[in-house]
Design a protein around this motif. Structure first.
Motif, mmCIF file in Angstrom:
data_model
loop_
_atom_site.group_PDB
_atom_site.id
_atom_site.type_symbol
_atom_site.label_atom_id
_atom_site.label_comp_id
_atom_site.label_asym_id
_atom_site.label_seq_id
_atom_site.Cartn_x
_atom_site.Cartn_y
_atom_site.Cartn_z
ATOM 1 N N UNK A 89 -53.743 48.049 27.863
ATOM 2 C CA UNK A 89 -53.064 48.026 29.163
ATOM 3 C C UNK A 89 -51.564 47.850 28.982
ATOM 4 N N UNK A 90 -51.167 46.909 28.139
ATOM 5 C CA UNK A 90 -49.740 46.653 27.939
ATOM 6 C C UNK A 90 -49.044 47.883 27.364
ATOM 7 N N UNK A 91 -49.650 48.509 26.376
ATOM 8 C CA UNK A 91 -49.032 49.691 25.764
ATOM 9 C C UNK A 91 -48.913 50.821 26.778
ATOM 10 N N UNK A 92 -49.996 51.093 27.495
ATOM 11 C CA UNK A 92 -49.991 52.199 28.447
ATOM 12 C C UNK A 92 -49.021 51.950 29.595
ATOM 13 N N UNK A 93 -48.965 50.728 30.095
ATOM 14 C CA UNK A 93 -48.113 50.424 31.260
ATOM 15 C C UNK A 93 -46.650 50.261 30.852
ATOM 16 N N UNK A 94 -46.369 49.485 29.801
ATOM 17 C CA UNK A 94 -44.992 49.086 29.529
ATOM 18 C C UNK A 94 -44.302 49.936 28.458
ATOM 19 N N UNK A 95 -45.066 50.503 27.554
ATOM 20 C CA UNK A 95 -44.457 51.357 26.531
ATOM 21 C C UNK A 95 -44.466 52.811 26.984
ATOM 22 N N UNK A 96 -45.614 53.268 27.484
ATOM 23 C CA UNK A 96 -45.764 54.679 27.858
ATOM 24 C C UNK A 96 -45.512 54.932 29.342
ATOM 25 N N UNK A 97 -45.307 53.858 30.106
ATOM 26 C CA UNK A 97 -44.928 53.952 31.529
ATOM 27 C C UNK A 97 -45.969 54.682 32.385
ATOM 28 N N UNK A 98 -47.242 54.447 32.087
ATOM 29 C CA UNK A 98 -48.297 54.983 32.950
ATOM 30 C C UNK A 98 -48.387 54.132 34.219
ATOM 31 N N UNK A 99 -48.842 54.760 35.296
ATOM 32 C CA UNK A 99 -49.082 54.026 36.533
ATOM 33 C C UNK A 99 -50.364 53.200 36.398
ATOM 34 N N UNK A 100 -50.423 52.107 37.163
ATOM 35 C CA UNK A 100 -51.619 51.257 37.110
ATOM 36 C C UNK A 100 -52.873 52.045 37.471
ATOM 37 N N UNK A 101 -52.753 52.965 38.410
ATOM 38 C CA UNK A 101 -53.911 53.770 38.820
ATOM 39 C C UNK A 101 -54.370 54.685 37.689
ATOM 40 N N UNK A 102 -53.414 55.207 36.914
ATOM 41 C CA UNK A 102 -53.760 56.074 35.783
ATOM 42 C C UNK A 102 -54.462 55.286 34.683
ATOM 43 N N UNK A 103 -53.984 54.058 34.432
ATOM 44 C CA UNK A 103 -54.611 53.219 33.416
ATOM 45 C C UNK A 103 -56.008 52.810 33.867
ATOM 46 N N UNK A 104 -56.149 52.493 35.145
ATOM 47 C CA UNK A 104 -57.457 52.114 35.679
ATOM 48 C C UNK A 104 -58.464 53.249 35.515
#
Length: 337
Positions: free
Chosen positions: A150-165
């Protein structure tokens, strides 16, 4: 997928994502070689199941979903890769002993070119480099695997929370909660070297510092090296769990247990978003130079604060595209990957 043109096109389409997927898997796993194995597994799975890909997401998102599952499966054993500072206390030079631990203990170095996609955006490039630095990588390994993702996808790769979910098959609320917990853990456990600051490209002061370092190390001039090291500088040498703190113990080690490194030759490498060097030391048996370490330097406020030497050269030098022996004309060795 029997049509040759289609097969070639698919291979090209999947291969286009190799570097960024390797960066993602490396951040997840902390291992250069496991990351490359994970990406290969990801691309094979994608190739075999492409007929079932329904196009509800982009190919990139689909590949990240596969890569995440591969990494989570690999992390089920619970192994957390670490740096020596995560495992033992700093050892005074008088008590220094070289005790190796198994390969799977250690956070491993990685050439920038294998994990940092080319980008024209300086800000994006800076974030990518910061996200593979040793201190951040070590901090990531302290997180449970799903929080790590979650941290990598959200904060490093700048994915949206909905995309990570969607990728993780969970809810936005769950993603936000995992991110909050991950941030809290990182805030509590600041890693040595977290304040390392290196501009991209190196500014004039940093470049001169590295030139002075090369001259001091190749000349094995401890007085000159002392002037370049921060008073609280840290030296590590995986696979040994020994780590040293302070100029006196570092230079003292280099002139005692490390004395065979005198006369070494350094070749610049780009590693973990930081300046580094492949160290060749004199080979008393064959002549010329033999690999000894991949050095990664952390710099802050004009001084070297971290001096990390990865000694498993039969693994690291080929990874960086460097030879395992060079003749005495060491200046003919070119920079690696």
């Amino acid at each position: 997928m029997t049509d040759i043109t289609t097969t070639t096109d698919l291979d090209t389409k999947l291969e286009a994502h190799r570097t960024e997927l390797t960066g993602y898997c490396y951040r997840m796993l902390g291992s250069s070689f496991e990351a490359e194995d994970a990406v290969q597994d990801t691309l094979i799975r994608a190739w075999r199941s492409y007929d079932k890909f329904e196009g509800r997401s982009s190919v990139r998102s689909w590949l990240y979903r596969i890569a995440t599952n591969v990494c989570l499966d690999m992390l089920t054993a619970g192994n957390k890769r670490a740096r020596p500072m995560d495992l033992t206390d700093s050892t005074p030079l008088a008590q220094a002993a070289l005790s190796p631990r198994p390969d799977n203990t250690w956070l491993e170095p990685m050439p920038d070119a294998r994990v940092l996609p080319t980008t024209a955006d300086p800000a994006e490039a800076a974030i990518a480099k910061e996200s593979v630095r040793l201190a951040f990588m070590a901090a990531l390994q302290q997180l449970p695997p799903k929080q790590r993702a979650v941290l990598i996808l959200r904060e490093v790769l700048a994915w949206k929370a909905s995309e990570v979910a969607e990728l993780l098959g969970t809810t936005v609320a769950s993603v936000n909660s995992a991110l909050q917990r991950a941030r809290a853990t990182l805030a509590e456990r600041e890693q040595p070297g977290a304040d390392a600051t290196v501009s991209d490209p190196l500014d004039e002061e940093q470049q001169k510092l590295l030139e002075r370092y090369v001259a001091a190390f190749e000349g094995y001039d401890m007085t000159a090296l002392t002037a370049l090291l921060h008073e609280d500088a840290i030296m590590t040498m995986p696979p040994f769990d020994l780590w040293l703190t302070g100029v006196q113990d570092i230079t003292g080690f280099m002139t005692t247990l490390g004395a065979p490194c005198a006369g070494s030759h350094l070749v610049p490498v780009q590693v973990n978003g930081l300046p580094g060097f492949a160290q060749y030391k004199p080979d008393p048996e064959k002549g010329g130079f033999t690999p000894w370490a991949v050095q990664v330097l952390e710099i802050s406020d004009g001084r070297i604060t971290g001096f990390h030497c990865f000694l498993d050269t039969e693994r690291w030098f080929p990874l960086f595209g460097l030879p395992l022996h060079v003749e005495a004309e060491a200046d003919q060795v070119e920079e690696g990957v």
